[in-house]
Design an enzyme around this catalytic site. Structure first.
Site, mmCIF file in Angstrom:
data_model
loop_
_atom_site.group_PDB
_atom_site.id
_atom_site.type_symbol
_atom_site.label_atom_id
_atom_site.label_comp_id
_atom_site.label_asym_id
_atom_site.label_seq_id
_atom_site.Cartn_x
_atom_site.Cartn_y
_atom_site.Cartn_z
ATOM 1 N N ASP A 10 24.102 27.721 6.906
ATOM 2 C CA ASP A 10 22.478 28.280 5.911
ATOM 3 C C ASP A 10 22.027 29.782 5.643
ATOM 4 O O ASP A 10 22.656 30.438 6.788
ATOM 5 C CB ASP A 10 21.840 27.616 6.496
ATOM 6 C CG ASP A 10 20.667 27.409 5.558
ATOM 7 O OD1 ASP A 10 20.928 27.461 4.335
ATOM 8 O OD2 ASP A 10 18.989 27.035 6.089
ATOM 9 N N SER A 11 21.375 29.718 4.887
ATOM 10 C CA SER A 11 21.017 31.677 4.614
ATOM 11 C C SER A 11 19.783 32.119 5.801
ATOM 12 O O SER A 11 19.474 32.769 5.702
ATOM 13 C CB SER A 11 20.074 31.500 3.346
ATOM 14 O OG SER A 11 19.421 30.316 3.604
ATOM 15 N N TYR A 42 18.767 33.168 0.677
ATOM 16 C CA TYR A 42 19.854 33.596 -0.377
ATOM 17 C C TYR A 42 19.224 33.490 -1.506
ATOM 18 O O TYR A 42 19.832 33.359 -3.043
ATOM 19 C CB TYR A 42 20.883 32.648 -0.056
ATOM 20 C CG TYR A 42 21.470 32.665 0.598
ATOM 21 C CD1 TYR A 42 21.667 33.761 1.153
ATOM 22 C CD2 TYR A 42 22.861 31.969 1.001
ATOM 23 C CE1 TYR A 42 22.388 34.595 2.639
ATOM 24 C CE2 TYR A 42 23.885 32.029 2.239
ATOM 25 C CZ TYR A 42 23.705 33.232 2.792
ATOM 26 O OH TYR A 42 24.360 33.611 4.062
ATOM 27 N N GLY A 43 18.354 32.395 -1.737
ATOM 28 C CA GLY A 43 17.241 31.643 -2.895
ATOM 29 C C GLY A 43 17.432 32.685 -4.327
ATOM 30 O O GLY A 43 17.291 32.806 -4.949
ATOM 31 N N CYS A 73 23.186 24.104 2.922
ATOM 32 C CA CYS A 73 22.174 25.165 1.552
ATOM 33 C C CYS A 73 22.403 24.564 0.444
ATOM 34 O O CYS A 73 23.046 25.080 -0.504
ATOM 35 C CB CYS A 73 22.396 27.041 2.224
ATOM 36 S SG CYS A 73 21.732 28.296 0.675
ATOM 37 N N ASN A 74 21.514 24.887 -0.237
ATOM 38 C CA ASN A 74 21.397 24.085 -2.134
ATOM 39 C C ASN A 74 22.286 25.418 -2.724
ATOM 40 O O ASN A 74 23.053 25.538 -3.197
ATOM 41 C CB ASN A 74 20.468 24.078 -2.602
ATOM 42 C CG ASN A 74 20.196 22.733 -2.271
ATOM 43 O OD1 ASN A 74 20.503 21.158 -3.355
ATOM 44 N ND2 ASN A 74 19.778 22.079 -1.109
ATOM 45 N N GLU A 154 8.684 28.145 5.719
ATOM 46 C CA GLU A 154 8.914 28.957 7.174
ATOM 47 C C GLU A 154 8.287 29.619 7.289
ATOM 48 O O GLU A 154 7.898 30.199 8.559
ATOM 49 C CB GLU A 154 10.000 30.157 6.465
ATOM 50 C CG GLU A 154 11.510 30.184 7.099
ATOM 51 C CD GLU A 154 12.230 30.896 6.371
ATOM 52 O OE1 GLU A 154 11.990 32.361 6.148
ATOM 53 O OE2 GLU A 154 13.586 30.206 5.907
ATOM 54 N N CYS A 186 16.623 21.619 -1.566
ATOM 55 C CA CYS A 186 16.317 23.200 -0.370
ATOM 56 C C CYS A 186 16.236 21.945 0.277
ATOM 57 O O CYS A 186 15.983 21.549 0.782
ATOM 58 C CB CYS A 186 15.114 24.192 -1.399
ATOM 59 S SG CYS A 186 14.866 25.254 -0.191
ATOM 60 N N THR A 187 17.122 23.290 1.205
ATOM 61 C CA THR A 187 16.935 22.143 2.777
ATOM 62 C C THR A 187 15.794 22.970 4.102
ATOM 63 O O THR A 187 15.435 22.432 4.008
ATOM 64 C CB THR A 187 18.298 23.161 3.388
ATOM 65 O OG1 THR A 187 18.410 24.016 3.380
ATOM 66 C CG2 THR A 187 19.387 22.408 3.433
ATOM 67 N N HIS A 188 14.974 23.424 3.088
ATOM 68 C CA HIS A 188 13.278 23.610 3.494
ATOM 69 C C HIS A 188 12.937 22.487 3.413
ATOM 70 O O HIS A 188 11.476 22.170 3.987
ATOM 71 C CB HIS A 188 13.136 24.729 3.418
ATOM 72 C CG HIS A 188 13.290 25.899 3.246
ATOM 73 N ND1 HIS A 188 15.107 26.483 3.456
ATOM 74 C CD2 HIS A 188 12.744 26.663 4.348
ATOM 75 C CE1 HIS A 188 15.257 27.666 4.314
ATOM 76 N NE2 HIS A 188 13.682 28.147 4.651
HETATM 77 N N1 DGL Z 1 17.701 26.438 2.618
HETATM 78 C C1 DGL Z 1 18.173 27.698 1.559
HETATM 79 C C2 DGL Z 1 18.533 26.460 0.062
HETATM 80 O O1 DGL Z 1 18.688 24.887 -0.174
HETATM 81 C C3 DGL Z 1 16.288 28.366 0.986
HETATM 82 C C4 DGL Z 1 16.520 29.219 1.039
HETATM 83 C C5 DGL Z 1 16.528 30.242 0.835
HETATM 84 O O2 DGL Z 1 16.526 31.100 0.085
HETATM 85 O O3 DGL Z 1 17.502 30.476 2.044
HETATM 86 O O4 DGL Z 1 18.929 26.605 -1.066
#
Ligand code: DGL
Length: 267
Positions: A10-11, A42-43, A73-74, A154, A186-188
């Site tokens: 993931d990011s 990453y978003g 990570c999406n 976060e 989103c995995t968060h």
């Molecule tokens: N975990 C990332 C996702 O699922 C989101 C966090 C990011 O932007 O890095 O898209």
């Protein structure tokens, strides 16, 4: 039977929600997690930057002989899955967090209207919409980028009034009117699932994709006789940039605090 680890990346540490779902469902599996904390979020990054980071991470996971590389990570699943799959070839099975959800929609939500929230990268890539349209199940997908949510979580802002008003502000957007289910893209977001459910008061099914993804990993491993039947003995959680604050935050994403190991990506 195959005791090689499952690689999950993931990011940052948000993908630990997926890692947690995988380790809960598959406690015998060895796990290597890589959080690219040096490059998050990453978003908001370009697809080419995410692709470059993803390939670097895959090299680490391949060196550790991972049998599966799960892009948890999406944003990276949207930007880099096809490239990573081509790059990895037959060395490992590459999985993402989007396709299992599409399969689930196909079975459960034909002819329904579904909402999606995620990062700008995920929503603007239109990948969910393209895949949903390819199903030809007359599913209407309504998407909204919700870029404040991942940094908010976060920073530990969930289950409080600040997060409640930000969540409300996003969810009352008319784009999400008349949906029957909402994909947490989103995995968060599993961390704010309860608050989102509270907002909808049972009228909308809120889809925690980490469980759906973990089940698809289990299905793949068992159908291919690739499950580990011995006890797990490898659990590494690498990050490309280590801070104590990341380590402290692992508790909220993984349910327990875990030790992060620093693994610089570019040296
Ligand atoms: N975990 C990332 C996702 O699922 C989101 C966090 C990011 O932007 O890095 O898209």
């Amino acid at each position: 039977m195959n005791s090689n680890p499952i690689g999950i990346f993931d990011s940052g540490i948000g993908g630990l929600t997926v890692a947690h779902a995988v380790t809960t469902l598959l406690p015998n599996e060895n796990i290597i997690y890589f959080g690219d904390t040096a490059h998050l979020p990453y978003g908001d990054k370009s697809s080419s930057a995410i692709q470059a980071y993803s390939i670097k991470i895959c090299n680490v996971l391949l060196q550790q002989k991972c049998k599966v590389i799960l892009i948890a990570c999406n944003s990276a699943s949207a930007a880099a899955y096809e490239l990573v799959r081509e790059y990895v070839g037959s060395k490992a099975k590459v999985m993402n967090v989007i396709d299992p959800v599409i399969d689930y929609l196909s079975i459960t939500y034909s002819e329904k209207t579904i909402g999606l929230i995620g990062t700008k990268q995920t929503v603007n890539s239109n990948i969910y919409k393209k895949k949903v349209d390819n199903l030809a199940k007359e599913i209407t997908l309504k998407s909204l980028a919700t870029p404040l949510l991942a940094p908010m979580i976060e920073e530990g802002f969930f289950n409080n009034t600040i997060s409640e008003s930000i969540i409300q502000e996003y969810l009352r957007n008319i784009v999400l009117d008349d949906i029957e289910a909402l994909i947490l893209g989103c995995t968060h977001y599993p961390l704010i699932k309860t608050q989102i459910e509270h907002y909808y008061q049972g009228k909308v099914n809120v889809l925690d994709t980490s469980e759906i993804v973990a089940k698809s990993v289990e299905k793949y491993l068992s159908e291919n006789q690739n499950l580990n039947v011995m006890n797990a003995h490898i659990k590494h959680f690498y990050v490309s940039d280590y801070t104590k604050s990341f380590e402290n935050s692992t508790k909220i994403f993984f349910g327990e605090q875990i030790h992060l190991e620093h693994y610089p990506l570019w040296e």
